[in-house]
Each structure stands twice: as C-alpha cells, then as structure tokens.
Write a protein that holds these residues in place. Sequence first.
Motif, PDB file in Angstrom:
ATOM      1  N   ILE B  97       0.804  -1.209   0.000  1.00 11.41           N
ATOM      2  CA  ILE B  97       0.000   0.000   0.000  1.00 11.41           C
ATOM      3  C   ILE B  97       0.844   1.269   0.000  1.00 11.41           C
ATOM      4  N   LEU B 123      -1.988   8.648   3.989  1.00 10.13           N
ATOM      5  CA  LEU B 123      -2.612   7.442   4.538  1.00 10.13           C
ATOM      6  C   LEU B 123      -3.330   7.758   5.838  1.00 10.13           C
ATOM      7  N   MET B 128      -5.868   4.980   6.803  1.00  6.43           N
ATOM      8  CA  MET B 128      -5.314   3.688   6.392  1.00  6.43           C
ATOM      9  C   MET B 128      -3.855   3.533   6.801  1.00  6.43           C
ATOM     10  N   TYR B 131      -2.421   0.230   7.738  1.00  6.69           N
ATOM     11  CA  TYR B 131      -2.347  -0.816   6.731  1.00  6.69           C
ATOM     12  C   TYR B 131      -1.154  -0.638   5.798  1.00  6.69           C
ATOM     13  N   ARG B 134       0.585  -3.466   4.061  1.00  5.52           N
ATOM     14  CA  ARG B 134      -0.209  -4.592   3.571  1.00  5.52           C
ATOM     15  C   ARG B 134      -0.269  -4.623   2.046  1.00  5.52           C
ATOM     16  N   PRO B 136      -2.539  -4.360  -1.126  1.00  5.71           N
ATOM     17  CA  PRO B 136      -3.838  -3.741  -1.416  1.00  5.71           C
ATOM     18  C   PRO B 136      -4.851  -4.740  -1.967  1.00  5.71           C
ATOM     19  N   LEU B 139      -7.560  -5.975   0.489  1.00  2.69           N
ATOM     20  CA  LEU B 139      -8.441  -5.038   1.189  1.00  2.69           C
ATOM     21  C   LEU B 139      -9.870  -5.150   0.658  1.00  2.69           C
ATOM     22  N   GLN B 143     -11.842   0.117   1.253  1.00  3.49           N
ATOM     23  CA  GLN B 143     -10.465   0.392   1.682  1.00  3.49           C
ATOM     24  C   GLN B 143      -9.561   0.632   0.482  1.00  3.49           C
ATOM     25  N   LYS B 144      -9.785  -0.161  -0.579  1.00  2.00           N
ATOM     26  CA  LYS B 144      -8.979   0.019  -1.796  1.00  2.00           C
ATOM     27  C   LYS B 144      -9.164   1.428  -2.335  1.00  2.00           C
ATOM     28  N   ARG B 146     -10.039   4.028  -0.667  1.00  4.45           N
ATOM     29  CA  ARG B 146      -9.411   4.990   0.234  1.00  4.45           C
ATOM     30  C   ARG B 146      -7.916   5.080  -0.037  1.00  4.45           C
ATOM     31  N   VAL B 147      -7.317   3.926  -0.356  1.00  7.54           N
ATOM     32  CA  VAL B 147      -5.895   3.933  -0.713  1.00  7.54           C
ATOM     33  C   VAL B 147      -5.692   4.716  -2.006  1.00  7.54           C
ATOM     34  N   SER B 173     -19.784   0.930   2.187  1.00 10.26           N
ATOM     35  CA  SER B 173     -18.452   1.426   1.812  1.00 10.26           C
ATOM     36  C   SER B 173     -18.575   2.727   1.046  1.00 10.26           C
TER      37      SER B 173
END
Lengths: 281, 271
Positions: B97, B123, B128, B131, B134, B136, B139, B143-144, B146-147, B173
């Motif tokens: 990430i 982040l 995030m 994470y 981690r 991606p 996720l 969350q993806k 948000r990244v 989400s």
Amino acid sequence: MREIALGQYYQTSSIVHSTDARVKLLISIAYLVMVFFVETYIGFGVLAVCFLLTVFASRVPLFKVLKSLKVILFLAFFTFLMTMLFYGGAKKTVVWEWWIIKIYEGQLYACGLVLLRLVFLVLGPTMLTFTTTPVELTDGLEWLLKPLALIGIPIHSGALVMSMTLRIIPNLIDETDRIINAQKSRCADFDSRNIFKRAKAMIPILVPLIASSFRKADELADAMDSRCFVGAKNRTRMRKLRFTWRDPIALILFAAEFTVILWLKFNFFPFVDLSTVGWIV
Amino acid sequence: MSLIEFDNVTFSYRAGLRPAIKNLSFTLESGETLALIGHNGSGKSTLARLCNGLLIPDKGEVRVDGQSTRGKNVFDIRRKVGVVFQNPDNQTVATIIEDDVAFGPENLGLKSEEIRKRVDDALESVGMLGYAKRDPFRLSGGQKQRVAIAGVLALKPRVMILDESTAMLDPLSRREVMEVVYDLVRKENMSLITITHFTEEALEADKVLVLDGGEKYMEGGREVFLKSKELASIGLTAPTAVRVADALRAKGLDVARDVLYDEDLVKALCR
C-alpha cells in the motif's frame, strides 16, 4: 492459487528477512555456483548444516521450506532414472540384483550425489523467496543491474514493468476464475477427460481474458498518467535500500562456507590430509 | 481566475462519431464542490479525462488554474488535478500500500524523506496508516478506494475528481468513502468534482451539473435534485426524500416543496 502467484514470501521478522535484498541476491547467485563445486557427501553435509542454520535463523518452518521440493519430484525421479541407466563408472560391488538388472555400489553413490545437488539447487533460491518480498527483489535486481544502464539498457523501466507484472498477476487469476465460472454456469466442459475437448474449452477463457487484460492495461495507464507518470527515468524512490550491520556478517558467513567447499574440492591446505577421511569422501 | 474552466468544449473519440461532450461550459472555483450527474454514456467520464489532459478537446478549451490543457505543461496540470477512477484494482500500481501511495510523489522526483512524509500524511487522512505495509489486493473495496484517494492526495492536488469511484462499492463502503472525501475537502480546502449517477451521493455538493448525451441538461445548486421529473426523464433517480415527498404530494398531502434530505422529510412530516 493466489498464494502461488504472489510468490511464497513467509512473513516474519528475522535476521535473514532484514538482510539487504541485494546481499541476499548476490549470495544466492554465488550459492548456485558453489553447489556445483560440491562433489562429496561431506561437502553436502557442510551445505546441509549451513542450510539448516539459515532456516533456523530465518524462522521459516523447516517443513514449509522442504515442501518446495515437491515441484522437483518428477525431475528428481527422471534424473535418478537417467543416472541409473547411463552410469559409466566403476562396476565392482553389486548391491542388488534381479534378472538382468544389477545395481552397483558406485552407481548408488553417484545417483545420491546428483539428487543431492538437485535438492540443494532448489533449496537455495527457495530461501531467497521465502525471506524477501517480490518488491525487495525487484529493487535489489534493479540496483544490481545498474551498470547495464550505462550501455543504454532501460533498467528503471524494466524494474517498473516487473513490479507491475507482479502486481497484476493476482488480478488476472481472479479474472480467470470469474470467466471459468461464467463459462461453467453456461455448461462449458472443463473437466472432460478428452484432452482435445479440454484444450478447446480453453479458447472461450483465453479470448475474454486477453480482451480484459488489454482493457485493464489501458485503464491502468490512464491512472498512471493521472498520477504524473512521465517515464521511469526521473523518478525518485521512497524506499532506499540500506546496508546494515547484518549484511557484512551474512557475506562473511557465506564466504566461510564457500571457502570450506572450495577447500574440500581443491584441497588447497595440504597440511590437513583429506585422504585420512577418505572413507566418507 | 477559476480553478477549472470549460470554455465551449466539444470532444469526440473518433472523427464522425457523435461527440461525447458537446459545447460544454462551466467553471469550478477554488474550494468549491461540484457534483456531476448523468446516466451511462452521458459523457461524465470523458469530462474527467478532459480535466487533467488525458483527453484534449477538439473544439474549445479546458483551463486549469489559467493553463490550457493543450499546452506542454500537462504535468503541472495533473499535479493540480487528481483523479480517482472507478475500479480500484485497475489503478493500483504496487503490491504494498505505501508503495502505491508513493507512486505519485516518486514521479514528481521528490526526495525520499519528503515522499515518506507525504505518504504517511495521505494514509493518515484516509485512515489507512495502519495498513501501510499490507497488500492492497486483500483489502475491501472501500479500503482500496481509500488507498487510491491517498495516492492522489500525496500529490497535494488542488482539485480532486472522483470518477464514479464509489460505483463498484456496496452502500456502506460508498458512504464511508464519501465521508472521508468530504472531510478531506473541507480540511484541506480542496475543490472536488464527484462524478456519479447516484444523486444521493451528490447531495453535499455546492454546485450540480447534470449531463445528458454530452450536453448540459441542468445546472445549479442542490435545488436541481428537487426536479425529480426532469431527472427521471433522463434515467436518473432523485434522492429518496424527494421522491417520497413527491409521492405524498400526489396523494394529496401537503409537504413542503424544498424537501431534499431525509431530515427535511422528517421535519416536514412531523410538523
């Protein structure tokens, strides 16, 4: 399926894991050369001890490492067979005899060595991938190949392409699964015993898969452009590879192992007479 | 000077084809949020790509902070205009990430320490940071995205464009991502263009632009969403509260005309 594609990195923290990727890469390459210098059981004994120590230091469970040997099972069997068939060495003592088949002591001895060599050739790189993430590997390779940039080979682009490829593989596997399921739900037959039928069934998977990879690539290119990508050349890196105190230690330990192996092969310290241990060698 | 200015823009993907965007003009000021609504094929995504110079108009001009996207400084423009696309899987470039978020700043040629700081900040703002190391791929969709937002944020853009960035997400989400975005926009005083066909999601925007067949269909403030009939005629659904109010009115109930949010509806009914 995903696990295979993502490599077999085993996440934990250990001295081996935090050793610089470049050092590990160099050692791995030298290791492969070293394995070819080993021609005796005592040599493989040295390799085995060093290997076990490395595994122990890396905190990767031994059975996981050994499981990687599964992939060479067939190759090992084939090699064994070939060495048995074409053994041309001394045929003195017969160990086992049946009909026209005779197995000689020397034959077994030679086979064992070939098999051991194969095993150790696989185990070395396995440890590298267990303890180094694909990203670190790419970074390390990029650094090691740097001299090639001088003669105009685009190393940075190459490294970027490699890391993007690593990144896209799980997506493609996902996509393949999806397409297979979609085709199956429309009664496509992938489990037929007929190999031609099976091969034919692959076509409706491949075509959409290729089409969708092009679409993905296109979208990815747009996303990269949007994030100011203008080529790999003038990019800087967030993560810098740094040598630490572990790296010289790793190199010294490896050099020691290599020296022992070379000594066993060439016997360049004649004050220790290797022939006195000749019964093992 | 407007931050983004469309001046009579026409664009078609191939000569002879029906233009994807036709004679479109609008402006976005610094700090403003704009919702761009339209049905599939209305030219929404084309518009996003016109904003950061991925596409160049056939006629007319797109100006970002006064610079035309036709110029040589498209790099400058992309720094100012961050775009988050629809499919998170197709805009991640790395297997870690933080590496992915670092991609933009790395392209800018910043120093390693500066990149590190920007990545951590970005982040952090999308929640995030925990994470960072981690993969991606593992996720959730929200969350993806948000990244992906963090990846754009690390470029410190002046305007963020969400090109249907929540379309592939589940409702929960979707809300989570939009909350993060609006928080950010307010905190960083960024401008925002959200492109969507969910009118519900666009309710927080200052300005609304409705596209149909590449042309401007309606423009204005949030009151645009009250025109449920006009929206329905081009295949868009007005926000729930508006539709409920309409239905009640049709049944003869006296409900105020300006019911837009669920809370408005509650208030109007509990008078």
